[in-house]
Design a protein around this motif. Structure first.
Motif, PDB file in Angstrom:
ATOM      1  N   GLY A 149      17.237 -11.356 -39.751  1.00 54.75           N
ATOM      2  CA  GLY A 149      16.696 -12.767 -39.521  1.00 54.75           C
ATOM      3  C   GLY A 149      15.053 -12.620 -39.517  1.00 54.75           C
ATOM      4  N   THR A 150      14.309 -13.879 -39.479  1.00 54.55           N
ATOM      5  CA  THR A 150      13.070 -13.728 -39.202  1.00 54.55           C
ATOM      6  C   THR A 150      12.545 -14.288 -38.161  1.00 54.55           C
ATOM      7  N   PRO A 151      11.904 -13.525 -37.408  1.00 49.63           N
ATOM      8  CA  PRO A 151      11.568 -13.866 -35.918  1.00 49.63           C
ATOM      9  C   PRO A 151      10.383 -15.124 -36.002  1.00 49.63           C
ATOM     10  N   THR A 152      10.869 -16.057 -35.180  1.00 53.39           N
ATOM     11  CA  THR A 152      10.001 -17.175 -34.854  1.00 53.39           C
ATOM     12  C   THR A 152       8.991 -16.861 -33.637  1.00 53.39           C
ATOM     13  N   ALA A 153       8.167 -17.909 -33.651  1.00 55.84           N
ATOM     14  CA  ALA A 153       7.174 -17.652 -32.625  1.00 55.84           C
ATOM     15  C   ALA A 153       7.831 -17.968 -31.143  1.00 55.84           C
ATOM     16  N   ALA A 154       8.806 -18.584 -31.118  1.00 53.49           N
ATOM     17  CA  ALA A 154       9.478 -19.100 -29.869  1.00 53.49           C
ATOM     18  C   ALA A 154      10.338 -17.585 -29.476  1.00 53.49           C
ATOM     19  N   GLN A 155      10.930 -17.055 -30.417  1.00 48.31           N
ATOM     20  CA  GLN A 155      11.963 -15.929 -30.178  1.00 48.31           C
ATOM     21  C   GLN A 155      11.028 -14.811 -29.804  1.00 48.31           C
ATOM     22  N   LEU A 156       9.850 -14.461 -30.226  1.00 48.70           N
ATOM     23  CA  LEU A 156       8.705 -13.557 -30.058  1.00 48.70           C
ATOM     24  C   LEU A 156       8.496 -13.910 -28.419  1.00 48.70           C
ATOM     25  N   GLN A 157       8.197 -15.068 -28.031  1.00 49.71           N
ATOM     26  CA  GLN A 157       7.715 -15.485 -26.933  1.00 49.71           C
ATOM     27  C   GLN A 157       8.783 -15.255 -25.754  1.00 49.71           C
ATOM     28  N   GLN A 158      10.107 -15.436 -26.163  1.00 47.97           N
ATOM     29  CA  GLN A 158      11.169 -15.015 -25.234  1.00 47.97           C
ATOM     30  C   GLN A 158      10.993 -13.487 -24.702  1.00 47.97           C
ATOM     31  N   LEU A 159      10.828 -12.901 -25.732  1.00 46.40           N
ATOM     32  CA  LEU A 159      10.776 -11.409 -25.607  1.00 46.40           C
ATOM     33  C   LEU A 159       9.648 -11.129 -24.422  1.00 46.40           C
ATOM     34  N   ARG A 160       8.507 -11.536 -24.803  1.00 42.91           N
ATOM     35  CA  ARG A 160       7.582 -11.399 -24.123  1.00 42.91           C
ATOM     36  C   ARG A 160       7.339 -11.855 -22.765  1.00 42.91           C
ATOM     37  N   ALA A 161       8.277 -13.022 -22.574  1.00 46.25           N
ATOM     38  CA  ALA A 161       8.398 -13.361 -21.225  1.00 46.25           C
ATOM     39  C   ALA A 161       9.192 -12.677 -20.289  1.00 46.25           C
ATOM     40  N   GLY A 162      10.262 -12.028 -20.920  1.00 44.58           N
ATOM     41  CA  GLY A 162      11.410 -11.286 -20.387  1.00 44.58           C
ATOM     42  C   GLY A 162      12.588 -12.123 -20.384  1.00 44.58           C
ATOM     43  N   LEU A 163      13.636 -11.507 -20.407  1.00 42.97           N
ATOM     44  CA  LEU A 163      14.957 -12.310 -20.385  1.00 42.97           C
ATOM     45  C   LEU A 163      15.865 -12.035 -19.424  1.00 42.97           C
ATOM     46  N   VAL A 164      16.910 -12.708 -19.278  1.00 46.59           N
ATOM     47  CA  VAL A 164      17.970 -12.357 -18.374  1.00 46.59           C
ATOM     48  C   VAL A 164      19.254 -12.050 -18.890  1.00 46.59           C
ATOM     49  N   LEU A 165      19.557 -10.658 -18.784  1.00 48.06           N
ATOM     50  CA  LEU A 165      20.626  -9.997 -19.431  1.00 48.06           C
ATOM     51  C   LEU A 165      21.797  -9.920 -18.375  1.00 48.06           C
ATOM     52  N   SER A 166      22.906  -9.460 -19.000  1.00 47.63           N
ATOM     53  CA  SER A 166      24.172  -9.522 -17.896  1.00 47.63           C
ATOM     54  C   SER A 166      24.049  -8.480 -16.762  1.00 47.63           C
TER      55      SER A 166
END
Length: 180
Positions: A78-95
């Motif tokens: 895929g092609t990363p969007t600014a929103a996807q990159l920001q999600q990674l930069r902010a931290g995610l909740v994984l299982s």
């Protein structure tokens, strides 16, 4: 003693394998005796693996409290969007809970060795490369993070742990590093 190894794709981060059929292990690379991995790199990931014979050094390299950044080049579908990159930069909740924020930026395809087997290629689905840096080391963390934002990982190469870099090692090659 500290060793940098460029772990090839499809190699276990251990010296023996009891599965049938046996998989490739670190035993085939002529490493010095009594070293063991300081951290892990998945079977289907490539790149920098540090090995040592010093328990304190291994702890310093792997314990998240010491904040050793781990840097990866990640080929994603895929092609990363600014929103996807920001999600990674902010931290995610994984299982297994929230991740710390990652440093991430798009990069040009890096000058890497060919992978055996090659990464699947689909004409109708674009791919892109990211440089991603984390300070943790959970099981398959980078793959789970990119998947969580809709960018499945196709290829994952660790290029640095702290100040230690791959620096031109080809798959299966290793060199001794300074420990100071």
């Amino acid at each position: 003693m500290l060793i940098a190894l460029n772990k090839p794709y499809g190699v276990l981060c251990q010296f023996t394998d009891r599965s049938t059929p046996a998989r490739r292990t670190l035993a085939e690379f002529g490493l010095p005796p009594a070293v063991y991995p300081a951290g892990r790199l998945d079977f289907d990931s490539e790149g920098l693996l540090l090995l040592t014979d010093d328990g304190r050094l291994a702890h310093r390299l792997t314990d998240p409290r010491h904040k050793q950044p781990k840097t990866y080049w990640v080929q994603v579908e895929g092609t990363p969007t600014a929103a996807q990159l920001q999600q990674l930069r902010a931290g995610l909740v994984l299982s297994d809970g929230p991740t710390r924020p990652a440093r991430v930026r798009p990069i040009a395809p890096p000058p890497l060795w060919p992978r055996d087997p090659p990464v699947r290629f689909r004409k109708t689905v674009p791919d892109a490369w990211l440089e991603l840096q984390i300070h943790e080391g959970r099981n398959r963390q980078v793959r789970r993070m990119t998947a969580a934002v809709g960018l499945p990982t196709l290829r994952l190469v660790r290029v640095a742990v702290g100040r230690h870099r791959l620096d031109g090692l080809l798959p299966g090659q290793w060199r001794a590093l300074e420990t100071t």
